[in-house]
Every structure is written in structure tokens, then in C-alpha cells.
Design a protein around this motif. Structure first.
Motif, mmCIF file in Angstrom:
data_model
loop_
_atom_site.group_PDB
_atom_site.id
_atom_site.type_symbol
_atom_site.label_atom_id
_atom_site.label_comp_id
_atom_site.label_asym_id
_atom_site.label_seq_id
_atom_site.Cartn_x
_atom_site.Cartn_y
_atom_site.Cartn_z
ATOM 1 N N ALA A 5 -74.975 118.595 -20.867
ATOM 2 C CA ALA A 5 -75.411 117.261 -21.304
ATOM 3 C C ALA A 5 -76.929 117.148 -21.351
ATOM 4 C CB ALA A 5 -74.831 116.195 -20.379
ATOM 5 N N LYS A 6 -77.603 117.924 -20.505
ATOM 6 C CA LYS A 6 -79.067 117.887 -20.497
ATOM 7 C C LYS A 6 -79.661 118.544 -21.739
ATOM 8 C CE LYS A 6 -79.296 117.936 -15.439
ATOM 9 N NZ LYS A 6 -79.705 116.544 -15.300
ATOM 10 N N MET A 7 -78.865 119.284 -22.489
ATOM 11 C CA MET A 7 -79.332 119.875 -23.738
ATOM 12 C C MET A 7 -79.289 118.886 -24.889
ATOM 13 S SD MET A 7 -77.756 123.717 -23.865
ATOM 14 C CE MET A 7 -78.474 123.925 -25.496
ATOM 15 N N VAL A 8 -78.616 117.766 -24.687
ATOM 16 C CA VAL A 8 -78.430 116.808 -25.779
ATOM 17 C C VAL A 8 -79.708 115.998 -25.964
ATOM 18 C CG1 VAL A 8 -77.086 114.859 -26.606
ATOM 19 C CG2 VAL A 8 -75.970 116.684 -25.299
ATOM 20 N N PRO A 9 -80.359 116.077 -27.123
ATOM 21 C CA PRO A 9 -81.581 115.294 -27.344
ATOM 22 C C PRO A 9 -81.272 113.819 -27.570
ATOM 23 C CG PRO A 9 -81.022 116.562 -29.307
ATOM 24 C CD PRO A 9 -80.047 116.961 -28.245
ATOM 25 N N LYS A 10 -82.259 113.010 -27.292
ATOM 26 C CA LYS A 10 -82.160 111.565 -27.508
ATOM 27 C C LYS A 10 -83.374 111.119 -28.313
ATOM 28 C CE LYS A 10 -79.928 111.135 -22.984
ATOM 29 N NZ LYS A 10 -80.025 110.553 -21.621
ATOM 30 N N ASP A 11 -83.437 109.827 -28.612
ATOM 31 C CA ASP A 11 -84.574 109.325 -29.376
ATOM 32 C C ASP A 11 -85.896 109.621 -28.686
ATOM 33 O OD1 ASP A 11 -83.193 108.335 -31.532
ATOM 34 O OD2 ASP A 11 -82.818 106.398 -30.598
ATOM 35 N N ASP A 12 -85.927 109.470 -27.358
ATOM 36 C CA ASP A 12 -87.178 109.634 -26.609
ATOM 37 C C ASP A 12 -87.157 110.864 -25.704
ATOM 38 O OD1 ASP A 12 -85.221 108.721 -24.956
ATOM 39 O OD2 ASP A 12 -86.473 107.236 -23.915
ATOM 40 N N TYR A 13 -86.263 111.799 -25.988
ATOM 41 C CA TYR A 13 -86.139 112.960 -25.107
ATOM 42 C C TYR A 13 -85.697 114.179 -25.897
ATOM 43 C CZ TYR A 13 -83.781 116.170 -21.886
ATOM 44 O OH TYR A 13 -83.358 117.296 -21.215
ATOM 45 N N PHE A 14 -86.375 115.308 -25.632
ATOM 46 C CA PHE A 14 -85.928 116.601 -26.142
ATOM 47 C C PHE A 14 -86.005 117.580 -24.991
ATOM 48 C CE2 PHE A 14 -86.211 120.724 -28.198
ATOM 49 C CZ PHE A 14 -85.234 120.601 -29.185
ATOM 50 N N PRO A 15 -84.961 118.342 -24.759
ATOM 51 C CA PRO A 15 -84.958 119.246 -23.604
ATOM 52 C C PRO A 15 -86.099 120.259 -23.661
ATOM 53 C CG PRO A 15 -83.129 119.738 -25.097
ATOM 54 C CD PRO A 15 -83.710 118.444 -25.538
ATOM 55 N N ASP A 16 -86.618 120.574 -22.492
ATOM 56 C CA ASP A 16 -87.714 121.533 -22.381
ATOM 57 C C ASP A 16 -87.285 122.887 -22.928
ATOM 58 O OD1 ASP A 16 -90.245 122.576 -21.164
ATOM 59 O OD2 ASP A 16 -88.790 123.719 -19.986
ATOM 60 N N ARG A 17 -88.214 123.585 -23.592
ATOM 61 C CA ARG A 17 -87.890 124.873 -24.205
ATOM 62 C C ARG A 17 -87.472 125.896 -23.154
ATOM 63 N NH1 ARG A 17 -92.242 127.515 -26.980
ATOM 64 N NH2 ARG A 17 -90.655 128.710 -28.085
ATOM 65 N N ALA A 18 -88.129 125.871 -22.008
ATOM 66 C CA ALA A 18 -87.786 126.827 -20.952
ATOM 67 C C ALA A 18 -86.356 126.593 -20.457
ATOM 68 C CB ALA A 18 -88.775 126.715 -19.796
ATOM 69 N N PHE A 19 -85.976 125.320 -20.313
ATOM 70 C CA PHE A 19 -84.609 125.010 -19.901
ATOM 71 C C PHE A 19 -83.611 125.470 -20.964
ATOM 72 C CE2 PHE A 19 -81.009 122.097 -20.320
ATOM 73 C CZ PHE A 19 -80.369 122.318 -19.106
ATOM 74 N N LEU A 20 -83.923 125.188 -22.232
ATOM 75 C CA LEU A 20 -83.029 125.611 -23.311
ATOM 76 C C LEU A 20 -82.820 127.116 -23.294
ATOM 77 C CD1 LEU A 20 -84.162 123.519 -26.431
ATOM 78 C CD2 LEU A 20 -81.985 123.370 -25.216
ATOM 79 N N PHE A 21 -83.923 127.861 -23.153
ATOM 80 C CA PHE A 21 -83.821 129.317 -23.175
ATOM 81 C C PHE A 21 -82.990 129.821 -22.000
ATOM 82 C CE2 PHE A 21 -85.498 133.572 -22.099
ATOM 83 C CZ PHE A 21 -85.219 134.221 -23.286
ATOM 84 N N ALA A 22 -83.262 129.307 -20.801
ATOM 85 C CA ALA A 22 -82.528 129.748 -19.615
ATOM 86 C C ALA A 22 -81.047 129.417 -19.735
ATOM 87 C CB ALA A 22 -83.114 129.106 -18.364
ATOM 88 N N PHE A 23 -80.738 128.221 -20.232
ATOM 89 C CA PHE A 23 -79.343 127.821 -20.323
ATOM 90 C C PHE A 23 -78.607 128.616 -21.400
ATOM 91 C CE2 PHE A 23 -75.822 125.165 -21.759
ATOM 92 C CZ PHE A 23 -75.224 124.849 -20.558
ATOM 93 N N LEU A 24 -79.220 128.755 -22.582
ATOM 94 C CA LEU A 24 -78.564 129.482 -23.661
ATOM 95 C C LEU A 24 -78.402 130.959 -23.333
ATOM 96 C CD1 LEU A 24 -80.324 127.895 -26.766
ATOM 97 C CD2 LEU A 24 -77.957 127.546 -26.033
#
Length: 502
Positions: A119-138
Motif C-alpha cells: 500500500a505504501k507503493m500507491v501514489p497519491k495526489d500529494d505523495y509519491f513513494p521514495d525511489r529507494a523504498f520502491l527499489f528495495a521493495f521491488l
């Protein structure tokens, strides 16, 4: 073949075997990497460019796992920010603060069930997940859910967000991050089916995103085409192994290079080129599959074999060096060849290419000292002392790699190629930890970030600009010349001086 076997095969299970060594060590992560430079060397498979030319910069290593630790260190970090900035440029301070505020919820609640992390990967109007988090999670989530299923879940989460007015640009950006870091995932038609569905919804929501989506898919196609051409070249150029010196027809590789420095430069270009095509996900997939872990990857569709290709390159280079030593009928000529390749290895260490240097050491270990006494008695054995320390002295290896990494961090032009077997051992341990859930069954995201740090560091090294131009003729000889098989190496070592070749 088992991936852990790759990490140890040239130590004890093959004839190309230096002594066993080192425990896992963890390198200091780099800071924010620079924009990806264009590499001067041309790609192996013409006319395509290498993968590192095609892809954007790798993600920065994940931030500290606990925000409390960051808070305690903030004063010291501020006082030394100028010196650190010169080593590893960071984004503007205000952007850092905004990123840390966004990251705080992620890392304060890092360990937990998989779904909240998703759920933390889901972007919102005022939020985009950090690139480091995305890379680690993916990178690590594929141990528990296959990429097409992960994207399907994201796609289902995407639909209500778009209906509620969330910017479609955020979702296109999320796909762009994924395709840049893990392009081989998109060789799976199941993944591409989800991509088409998600992008169609984004374009329907915001028609102006059509051009952005087209560019994303075009860049992905370029990366996958370059990888396919490289893989075809590797397959077609695979040289044969022969069992006898009589069957060898070798070009004069030493004369073709002209000097040890030129040979070391050619090897550095090839090392970076080949390593750049190894996807970070390949390490996770291979370890999970070959270690027989209870993981979703055991049934996952395989999308690349470039990790195995790179492991085979080490074996080929070691066999090539040994073959060129043993092809000479006279001991004096064999000694000169040993001295030439010793100089190549020393120059490789100087410029930061530890993998080629260790391949030369492995080649010398494949040449029998007992059976070729005249050859080795004339060689300058002391010249090999520091080279052998790389395989026997863990601290010396770490210091040598750290020096090469520091040079690259400062100048952005140095080569950093770690010893592949050591890298595999370190990543194997981290990957195994990622597979182990916490006692309460939750995902241990702390270990995800450790693995991502190591992979991010490797990606920075492999995508750095190579300071050497590619010598096409020499590169072709290095990759296509025939070599002696292990049986042939043993036989040649046995008969050369026995038959009077002194």
C-alpha cells in the motif's frame, strides 16, 4: 548449476582454484548517484548501445532503517556536510527534508505484513513513494509474490485512485521507475498485459499522458532490444574448448594487445559491459531458485541468464590466460607469458578491476607448479604476492575494493569491478535473510534495505563512465579465442616439460 556453486566453484571444485577465503562484508553505500553518463565504449552487440547507456540513473541506496538513528546523527551530519558533499553530491537541502518527511512513515513501520508495504507503493495526489523504498521493495518482494501478480495488485489499487482524481502522471512515473530498474520483468507477457491495462486507464483519465506512456514503452523496448542483441552475441561467440594443444589455433593475443596496460584497459571495458547487463533481480531469482527456498520465484518464469553468462566469463578468462601460457613449447616463453599476465593483473588492480585480476590468479593456479618446475623457477614469484593476497587476505581485499570505490566516488571516471565470487557470497547471505520472515510472520523490510543498498552500489559502479575506449579487435579475440578444457590444461601441464620443452 547452483548459484552458491558459482560463488565457490573456482575456489575448491574446479581446477581453476585459488585458496578459500573471506566472510561476508558490507560496503559503505554511496550517496545519491549522479545522472547516468553516456559510456564511451561501444556495446558488444552492434549496433545496439549497452544497457548502461539506455537506462536512467540507478536509485539511491535506501536511507537509514530507523529515523531515530538519523535524528541522532543529524548534528554531526550537518557539521560535515560540506566534506561529504564533495564525495557524494546530494539533492538540495529543502528537497532532502521533504523526502525525509515522506519517508518517515515507511521506515518507522518498515517490518510488517506484505500488504501494508504494498500500500505504501500507491501514489497519491500529494505523495509519491521514495525511489529507494520502491527499489528495495521491488527487488525483494518477488521472493513472496511474482512480478505480474504484484503489478496486478497495484493495478487494482490504481483504479479507485484514478476514479477519485489522483493524477495519472504518478502511476506512469511508477511504471517508469520499475521499467528502468528491472526491465527484464517486462519480458513476461503477463506483466505486459497488466502494463497495457494500467496505461490505458491512465490515458483514459488524462489523455495528455499518451506521449509520456509512449516514451516509457519506447525506452523499455530499447533496453530489452539491447539486452537481446547482447545475449545473441554471447551465444554465438561462445568459443569451443579443446582437450589438446594440437587442436589449438590461437592468434597471438599478447602481441595484439601491445602492452599490459592496453590489455588491462580492454578487460575493464568488457567487465563493465558484461556486468551492466546483469539485472539486479537476477541475483534474487537465482539464489531463491537454486537454494530451494520456499519462494514464489521457484515457479517464476525466467527472463534472463546474464548472471550465468557473467560467471562463465570469469571461467573463460582464467582458461584463456592459462591456455596462452601453456601454448608455448619453451619454458622461457611460458615464463614471459606469465610475467605479461602478471603485469596485466597488477594494472587491473590499479584501475579497480579486481575480477579480471582474480581470473589471472586462478589461471596461474591451474598451471601445475610441480609439473612445470623449470617454467616457475624462472618466473618472478614475488610479483604475484600482492595478487594472491586478494584471495587469501580478507582485509587486504576490502581495503583494495574500498580504495577503488573511493576513487570512483571522487572522480566518477574510475573502474570498480568487484571480485564476482566474493560479491555472490555477500549477496547470498543477504538474500537468504530476506527470505526469512520474522517470528510473527511479518516481512523483515530491514533486510530488504540491506540488499538494496548493496545492489544500488553495484549499479552505480557498473553504470559509471568507462575511461577507456573499446578496442573492437582485441575484445573479439578475448571473447572468441578457443581455450583448453580442464582436461586439456592438466594434460598440457603434464607433457610440456616431460617432453623436453625447457
Amino acid at each position: 548449476m547452483a548459484m552458491y556453486y558459482y560463488a565457490t566453484r573456482w575456489f575448491s571444485e574446479r581446477s581453476l582454484a585459488p585458496p578459500p577465503r573471506r566472510h561476508r562484508s558490507r560496503q559503505q553505500p554511496h550517496g545519491q548517484p549522479p545522472p547516468l553518463p553516456q559510456q564511451s565504449a561501444a556495446s558488444t552487440p552492434p549496433p545496439s548501445s549497452p544497457r548502461q547507456q539506455q537506462q536512467p540513473q540507478p536509485p539511491p541506496p535506501p536511507v537509514a532503517k530507523q529515523q531515530t538513528k538519523q535524528a541522532k546523527k543529524s548534528e554531526a551530519a550537518a557539521s560535515s556536510s560540506s566534506s561529504r558533499g564533495s564525495e557524494s553530491p546530494q539533492p538540495p537541502t529543502c528537497e532532502n527534508q521533504q523526502q525525509q518527511q515522506q519517508q518517515a512513515p515507511i521506515y518507522e513501520q518498515a517490518n510488517g505484513p506484505l500488504e501494508p508495504l504494498l500500500a505504501k507503493m500507491v501514489p497519491k495526489d500529494d505523495y509519491f513513494p521514495d525511489r529507494a523504498f520502491l527499489f528495495a521493495f521491488l527487488l525483494s518482494a518477488r521472493l513472496f509474490v511474482q512480478p505480474h501478480e504484484l503489478l496486478r495488485r497495484l493495478s487494482r489499487l490504481c483504479e479507485p485512485k484514478l476514479q477519485n482524481g489522483c493524477s495519472a502522471g504518478h502511476w506512469v512515473r511508477l511504471l517508469a521507475e520499475w521499467t528502468a530498474a528491472f526491465p527484464y520483468d517486462f519480458r513476461d507477457e503477463r506483466v505486459m498485459a497488466e502494463v497495457r491495462e494500467m496505461t490505458q486507464r491512465c490515458v483514459a483519465q488524462e489523455p495528455q499522458r499518451r506521449v509520456q506512456v509512449s516514451l516509457l514503452l519506447e525506452k523499455l523496448l530499447e533496453r530489452l532490444t539491447a539486452a537481446e542483441q547482447y545475449e545473441q552475441f554471447v551465444h554465438k561467440s561462445a568459443s569451443s574448448k579443446v582437450d589438446s594443444l594440437k587442436d589449438l589455433h590461437l592468434a597471438e593475443l599478447t602481441a595484439a594487445s601491445g602492452s599490459p596496460a592496453r590489455m588491462a584497459a580492454a578487460l575493464a571495458v568488457l567487465e563493465l559491459e558484461r556486468l551492466s547487463f546483469v539485472g539486479p533481480e537476477e541475483f534474487v531469482q537465482a539464489f531463491a531458485r537454486e537454494a530451494n527456498l520456499h519462494s514464489s520465484l521457484r515457479e517464476a518464469k525466467r527472463t534472463s541468464t546474464n548472471l550465468e553468462n557473467y560467471a562463465d566469463w570469469f571461467d573463460r578468462l582464467a582458461a584463456l590466460v592459462a591456455t596462452h601460457v601453456l601454448k608455448h613449447s619453451q619454458a622461457g616463453d611460458r615464463t614471459k607469458e606469465i610475467e605479461f599476465w602478471t603485469s596485466v593483473a597488477k594494472e587491473s588492480v590499479r584501475i579497480g578491476n579486481l575480477n579480471s585480476a582474480m581470473a589471472v590468479v586462478a589461471a596461474f593456479d591451474a598451471i601445475s607448479h610441480d609439473k612445470l618446475t623449470d617454467t616457475w623457477s624462472q618466473a618472478q614469484i614475488e610479483e604475484l604476492a600482492d595478487l594472491r593476497r586478494l584471495s587469501t587476505d580478507d582485509g587486504f581485499y576490502k581495503a583494495t575494493l574500498a580504495a577503488a570505490a573511493a576513487k570512483a566516488k571522487k572522480e566518477r571516471l574510475a573502474v570498480v569491478v568487484p571480485c564476482f565470487s566474493v560479491l555472490l557470497k555477500e549477496l547470498f547471505a543477504l538474500n537468504r535473510s530476506c527470505c526469512d520472515r520474522l517470528p510473527n510472520g511479518q516481512v523483515n523490510f530491514d533486510t530488504f534495505t540491506e540488499l538494496a543498498e548493496k545492489m544500488s552500489e553495484l549499479m552505480v559502479w557498473t553504470r559509471a563512465k568507462c575511461p577507456f575506449e573499446k578496442d573492437q579487435g582485441l575484445a573479439l579475440l578475448l571473447q572468441t579465442s578457443p581455450v583448453l578444457s580442464p582436461k586439456g590444461l592438466e594434460e598440457a601441464s603434464s607433457v610440456l616439460e616431460r617432453d623436453g620443452g625447457k
